[in-house]
Design an enzyme around this catalytic site. Structure first.
Site, PDB file in Angstrom:
ATOM      1  N   HIS A 163       0.657  -1.571   6.117  1.00  0.00           N
ATOM      2  CA  HIS A 163      -0.282  -2.464   5.666  1.00  0.00           C
ATOM      3  C   HIS A 163       0.167  -2.640   4.147  1.00  0.00           C
ATOM      4  O   HIS A 163       0.360  -3.854   3.754  1.00  0.00           O
ATOM      5  CB  HIS A 163      -1.785  -2.094   5.640  1.00  0.00           C
ATOM      6  N   GLU A 164       0.203  -1.583   3.206  1.00  0.00           N
ATOM      7  CA  GLU A 164       0.744  -1.717   1.867  1.00  0.00           C
ATOM      8  C   GLU A 164       1.992  -2.118   1.689  1.00  0.00           C
ATOM      9  O   GLU A 164       2.356  -2.826   0.792  1.00  0.00           O
ATOM     10  CB  GLU A 164       0.581  -0.247   1.105  1.00  0.00           C
TER      11      GLU A 164
ATOM     12  N   GLU B 122      -5.224 -10.443   2.499  1.00  0.00           N
ATOM     13  CA  GLU B 122      -5.685  -9.477   3.322  1.00  0.00           C
ATOM     14  C   GLU B 122      -5.679  -9.903   4.951  1.00  0.00           C
ATOM     15  O   GLU B 122      -5.158  -8.969   5.776  1.00  0.00           O
ATOM     16  CB  GLU B 122      -7.089  -9.058   2.980  1.00  0.00           C
TER      17      GLU B 122
ATOM     18  N   GLU C 179      -7.220  -3.248  -8.553  1.00  0.00           N
ATOM     19  CA  GLU C 179      -7.854  -4.271  -7.695  1.00  0.00           C
ATOM     20  C   GLU C 179      -9.308  -3.948  -7.637  1.00  0.00           C
ATOM     21  O   GLU C 179      -9.555  -2.722  -7.319  1.00  0.00           O
ATOM     22  CB  GLU C 179      -6.970  -4.474  -6.351  1.00  0.00           C
TER      23      GLU C 179
ATOM     24  N   GLY D 149      -8.777   2.937   0.922  1.00  0.00           N
ATOM     25  CA  GLY D 149      -7.584   3.464   1.825  1.00  0.00           C
ATOM     26  C   GLY D 149      -6.391   3.573   0.945  1.00  0.00           C
ATOM     27  O   GLY D 149      -5.794   4.769   0.967  1.00  0.00           O
ATOM     28  N   ALA D 150      -5.878   2.525   0.299  1.00  0.00           N
ATOM     29  CA  ALA D 150      -4.718   2.471  -0.399  1.00  0.00           C
ATOM     30  C   ALA D 150      -4.424   1.317  -1.264  1.00  0.00           C
ATOM     31  O   ALA D 150      -5.326   0.383  -1.124  1.00  0.00           O
ATOM     32  CB  ALA D 150      -3.593   2.702   0.553  1.00  0.00           C
TER      33      ALA D 150
ATOM     34  N   GLU E 283      -1.666  -1.735  -3.014  1.00  0.00           N
ATOM     35  CA  GLU E 283      -0.139  -2.132  -2.873  1.00  0.00           C
ATOM     36  C   GLU E 283       0.438  -2.264  -4.280  1.00  0.00           C
ATOM     37  O   GLU E 283       1.401  -3.187  -4.196  1.00  0.00           O
ATOM     38  CB  GLU E 283      -0.363  -3.499  -2.108  1.00  0.00           C
ATOM     39  N   ASN E 284      -0.014  -1.608  -5.422  1.00  0.00           N
ATOM     40  CA  ASN E 284       0.703  -1.931  -6.521  1.00  0.00           C
ATOM     41  C   ASN E 284       2.024  -2.149  -6.516  1.00  0.00           C
ATOM     42  O   ASN E 284       2.895  -1.268  -5.852  1.00  0.00           O
ATOM     43  CB  ASN E 284       0.451  -0.745  -7.450  1.00  0.00           C
TER      44      ASN E 284
HETATM   45  C1  7ML Z   1      -7.109  -2.224   4.971  1.00  0.00           C
HETATM   46  C2  7ML Z   1      -7.723  -1.962   1.332  1.00  0.00           C
HETATM   47  C3  7ML Z   1      -9.062  -2.055   0.518  1.00  0.00           C
HETATM   48  C4  7ML Z   1     -10.157  -2.320   0.614  1.00  0.00           C
HETATM   49  C5  7ML Z   1      -6.550  -1.741   1.224  1.00  0.00           C
HETATM   50  C6  7ML Z   1      -8.643  -2.111  -0.813  1.00  0.00           C
HETATM   51  C7  7ML Z   1      -5.462  -2.862   0.501  1.00  0.00           C
HETATM   52  C8  7ML Z   1      -7.717  -3.347  -1.536  1.00  0.00           C
HETATM   53  C9  7ML Z   1      -6.147  -3.052  -1.162  1.00  0.00           C
HETATM   54  C10 7ML Z   1      -6.045  -2.143   5.904  1.00  0.00           C
HETATM   55  C11 7ML Z   1      -5.658  -0.982   5.988  1.00  0.00           C
HETATM   56  C12 7ML Z   1      -5.733  -0.075   4.803  1.00  0.00           C
HETATM   57  C13 7ML Z   1      -6.509  -0.278   3.760  1.00  0.00           C
HETATM   58  C14 7ML Z   1      -7.208  -1.434   3.906  1.00  0.00           C
HETATM   59  C15 7ML Z   1      -8.267  -1.902   2.773  1.00  0.00           C
HETATM   60  C16 7ML Z   1     -10.523  -2.070   1.985  1.00  0.00           C
HETATM   61  C17 7ML Z   1      -9.644  -1.782   2.954  1.00  0.00           C
HETATM   62  N1  7ML Z   1      -5.423  -4.306  -1.498  1.00  0.00           N
HETATM   63  O1  7ML Z   1      -4.343  -2.788   0.625  1.00  0.00           O
HETATM   64  O2  7ML Z   1      -6.260  -4.089   1.223  1.00  0.00           O
HETATM   65 ZN    ZN Z   2      -4.721  -5.015   2.011  1.00  0.00          ZN
END
Ligand code: 7ML
Ligand code: ZN
Length: 880
Positions: free
Chosen positions: A305-306, A328, A129, A269-270, A272-273
């Site tokens: 979240h994931e 998101e 992503e 952070g992470a 969600e694959n």
């Molecule tokens: C938000 C994430 C991204 C970018 C993680 C990458 C994600 C895209 C991904 C809340 C909690 C943890 C991480 C994020 C975050 C910026 C923030 N899809 O799962 O949204």
């Molecule tokens: Zn997310």
């Protein structure tokens, strides 16, 4: 900049894809330096496309093409066109399905962008992503192309004993030359941004979860072997998340296996694959002696979240990247609800609003302001913003507030029912919510297209004769780039009334009586009349922070002190204290700017003494009531930011409170300091929070006694929360043990990367006079490396974004240091480099001299050689 001018992508140009990829069979022959990717795409014309005989254009970046074949027949070079960013084929079959076979190679080791397939220490992993899949192989790299994936991984048995991808493991076997293979099949169609593979020497912990229909899911968390003792909390968090999503949203997990892999080099952070989440180690690993209570809370939140993305993101995904907030905003809202339910709703709401008001409001007021559904971008990676995420979550929260718990749940059920398996828009989400309720969300949709933070002016008038209170609310929104005029938005304003004795007053409005109401503001200005009020009540407005707006209302210190002691709304009660402190600090800032002596009003001391006197069940909440507003929050409310005066005024308040309430702080410290081992238990967390805030007050006194208190806590701490809290006050003070404490901490933790990140951050954030030279030296420290995003954020990110005082030094050395690092980082990791520029975007908020200094650095960045489009977009738009 690159040779070609960067292209802007517009929402209004969206068209459906001309072709669809039904399924793909990927074979990945893994090697650090040269990985071979063989891809067999089953393609057909999209029946929804109106374009005939369109060329098939597949995206691909940094790929070494080996061969192309269609339906088993190899292409010669005249049968396809290749550019730096694509592979295109003219005259493909329009009537029947065809198979395109592509072979290419890539070099994971040289991939420092950490996008696509890359190496993190000895592990191969992916991040796709938003548009990283095109760095693995040629594909229709857009979220509305959803495909069945079957993936075979081949690798050396010693280097890559573990081979993972999405879905279920369907076959495995051995090959010659000490190699083996595993085939994975994902039964759910997905966009390629949800693809993942991981290969390496990994260990895992395993557990199971039984779903609401009695299916047993196998859960696995993979880490490098030295981290295997730090996975238990993540596993517990995963099980909590699965349970919560069943209870709160009726959502069950859909595969038989859920895997999480923790990697040390990760841009965000992470991720969600599907069935195979990849996490930054920071959001997985925790042991009481290495992770703080906040780390534990963040891990639970990110795991949640994931996990929640499996429904809000994976089962239902985004039509295009302009709709990012669809998945998101909703998923952040869901993880906020989850964390609130697991810990304390009051504390979680306050923490979320703090982040929103300090960072998102700043973004919304600056040159990069954009709506939660942006209309244009150069680089989509730049739009993973606080606005899309945090304001996006606030917009979902307002829908929740307007519909109420029950109808919101009906709306979410309808959304899942209508759109499961589809790639949809924000509009589809709001429409489902509207269909499931009687609420007209027509005007509400403007929240998706209008940028900027609305300002709410509230005035009230009490009429003694009529016994009425008239409240007038007026909304406005300042112009933002590209949006000169703004219209009114639909704002839910939660309100309560308090009688002068502190009890809850009845709200009589339009013939209804209640304790709390939600006023719906839909026009620019509206008036609300509350009746049957024998005495003038105190209004508690925007309870729970019911809308992401700036509320302007005249309030005396006396009235705020009253709300601080009596409001039943935990958010407004805390906010009343914050407003009191802010008013006092702004008064002192005026005094400082005019060279006057400083004096602290007894009203504030009394208010704090009063809070301390009460008995509190939720000690975390209590500790928030004793915290002063942050320097950057104060800065956000000044026309011209004066970082020195803010720091001095705030320190003066802190120190004076410490002097006046010294006995109370000492008593609380002794009462709650238990030297516990650091279990993740809300009682113990609360005790540590309150004890450590008392320690930080006492430390400002710079007494021998306070030094000893901190020193003793530092050396005897059995958990990271207490150890860090003590080290932090030692570093902030003139404590003679400072250098030695930092050194002993480093020696103790030099093999724990995440703890060393904390060590960098602590020093970068210090208000001590020598911080700038400390940061310069730390950049040369052997443990510092630009190739690790966590390290970059822990030093450069922390200094530029969390040390307002020193980063904005008058001579511009902070700005220059940041620009140097951004330029160096640009060629290593454009995404992280671009994030670092954000500290320079707020230049209009400073005095003329600082503006000149910051602009010069932004210009230096824009004009640097080979600047990436990520960095170019942020730096150039900041200058407008
Ligand atoms: C938000 C994430 C991204 C970018 C993680 C990458 C994600 C895209 C991904 C809340 C909690 C943890 C991480 C994020 C975050 C910026 C923030 N899809 O799962 O949204
Ligand atoms: Zn997310």
């Amino acid at each position: 900049m690159q040779d070609t001018k960067p292209q802007t992508i517009y929402l209004k140009d969206y068209t459906v894809p001309e072709y669809l990829i039904e399924s793909v069979e990927l074979t990945v022959i893994l090697d650090e330096l040269k990985t071979r990717v063989v891809s067999k795409l089953t393609i057909q014309k999209n029946p929804k496309s109106k374009v005939d005989n369109a060329a098939l254009v597949l995206q691909g970046e940094g790929l070494e093409l080996v061969s192309v074949a269609m339906d088993g027949v190899a292409f010669n070079e005249a049968q396809y066109k290749q550019s730096a960013e694509s592979l295109s084929v003219d005259n493909v079959p329009q009537e029947q399905v065809f198979v395109l076979a592509i072979e290419n190679t890539i070099n994971p080791k040289s991939n420092t962008s950490l996008e696509g397939l890359y190496l993190s220490s000895t592990m191969l992993c992916t991040q796709c992503e938003a548009e990283g899949f095109r760095k693995i192989t040629y594909f229709l790299d857009r979220p509305d192309v959803m495909t069945l994936f079957k993936t075979t991984l081949i690798g050396d048995k010693d280097k890559y004993p573990v081979l993972l991808s999405n879905g279920n493991k369907v076959a495995e076997g051995e090959l010659q030359n000490n190699r083996h293979w595993v085939t994975w099949e994902d039964p759910f169609k997905k966009p390629c941004y949800l693809f993942a593979l991981v290969a390496g020497q990994l260990e895992c912990i395993e557990d199971t979860f039984t779903t609401m229909t009695g299916r047993e899911i196998s859960l696995q968390i993979f880490v490098e072997s030295h981290d295997i003792d730090k996975c238990d909390h993540a596993m517990q968090s995963l099980k909590n998340s699965m349970q919560w999503d069943e209870e709160a949203y009726g959502r069950e997990y859909d595969l038989d296996l859920y895997m999480i892999v923790a990697v040390g080099h990760f841009n965000m952070g992470a991720m969600e694959n599907k069935g195979l989440n990849v996490f930054n180690t920071k959001f997985v690993l925790a042991r009481p002696d290495t992770a703080t209570d906040s780390d534990y809370e963040h891990i639970e939140g990110v795991i949640g979240h994931e996990y929640f993305h499996n429904w809000t993101g994976n089962r239902i995904t985004c039509r295009d990247w302009f709709q990012l907030s669809l998945k998101e905003g909703f998923t952040v809202f869901r993880d906020q609800q989850f964390t609130g339910d697991q810990t304390s709703r009051a504390v979680k709401r306050i923490e979320d609003v703090k982040l929103l008001r300090v960072r998102q409001f700043a973004e919304d007021a600056g040159p990069l302001s954009h709506p939660i559904r942006p209309e244009a971008y150069i680089e989509i990676n730049n739009f993973y913003t606080l606005t899309v995420y945090e304001k996006g979550a606030e917009v979902v929260r307002m829908i929740h507030t307007l519909l109420g718990e029950e109808d919101f749940r009906k709306g979410s059920d309808l959304y899942f029912q209508r759109h499961d398996g589809q790639a949809v828009t924000c509009e589809d989400f709001v429409n489902a919510m509207e269909s499931a309720s009687d609420i007209d969300l027509g005007l509400f949709k403007r929240w998706y297209s209008q940028a900027g933070t609305p300002v709410l002016e509230a005035t009230e008038r009490y009429n003694e004769q009529d016994k009425t209170l008239t409240l007038t609310l007026k909304q406005s929104c300042a112009a933002t780039p590209g949006q000169a005029t703004k219209g009114p938005v639909h704002i839910p304003v939660k309100l309560g009334l308090l009688a002068t004795d502190g009890s809850v007053a009845n709200i009589c409005i339009d013939g209804f009586v209640s304790n709390e109401v939600i006023l719906e503001l839909i026009q620019e200005q509206q008036t609300f009349v509350f009746e049957q009020l024998d005495k003038k009540p105190v209004v508690s407005l925007l309870r729970g922070f019911s809308a992401p707006v700036v509320l302007n209302k005249q309030q005396s210190l006396e009235e705020l002190a009253f709300l601080l002691s009596h409001d039943v709304d935990t958010f407004n009660r805390w906010d009343a204290g914050q407003k009191m402190c802010s008013q006092v600090i702004f008064g002192l800032i005026d005094n400082i700017q005019q060279g006057q002596a400083l004096q602290l009003t007894p009203l504030l001391v009394d208010a704090f003494a009063n809070v301390i006197q009460q008995s509190w069940d939720d000690l975390s909440y209590f500790s928030l009531l004793l915290s002063l507003p942050a320097e950057n929050y104060l800065a956000g409310q000044m026309d011209v930011v004066d970082v020195v005066a803010i720091h001095q005024a705030r320190e003066f308040v802190k120190k004076t409170l410490a002097e006046k309430l010294q006995e109370q702080f000492k008593e609380l410290y002794q009462r709650y300091h238990k030297d516990e081992s650091g279990l993740f238990d809300s009682g113990a967390i609360g005790r540590r929070r309150i004890k450590n805030i008392c320690l930080s007050y006492l430390a400002t006194l710079e007494t021998e006694e306070s030094y000893q208190l901190a020193g003793k806590q530092f050396s005897s701490a059995k958990n990271m929360t207490d150890q860090m809290a003590a080290l932090s006050v030692i570093v902030e003070s003139k404590n003679p043990a400072k250098v030695q404490s930092l050194e002993s901490f480093y020696q103790q933790w030099k093999n724990e990367a995440l703890v060393i990140d904390k060590w960098f951050t602590l020093q970068a954030c210090s208000s001590a006079e020598d911080t700038f030279s400390t940061v310069q030296n730390l950049l040369k420290h052997p443990a510092f490396e630009l190739t690790n995003p966590n390290r970059v954020r822990s030093l450069i990110g922390a200094f530029s974004q969390a040390n307002q005082l020193h980063f904005n030094a008058e001579n511009g050395q902070g700005y220059q240091l940041l620009a140097d690092q951004v330029i160096a980082l640009n060629s290593i990791n454009p995404q992280v480099a671009s994030r670092m520029v954000s500290a320079l975007t707020q230049w209009k908020r400073f005095d003329a001299d600082r503006q000149t200094l910051i602009k010069a650095e932004l210009e230096r960045i824009v004009n640097a050689e080979n600047i990436s489009k990520d960095v170019y977009e942020i730096a150039s738009k900041s200058l407008l």
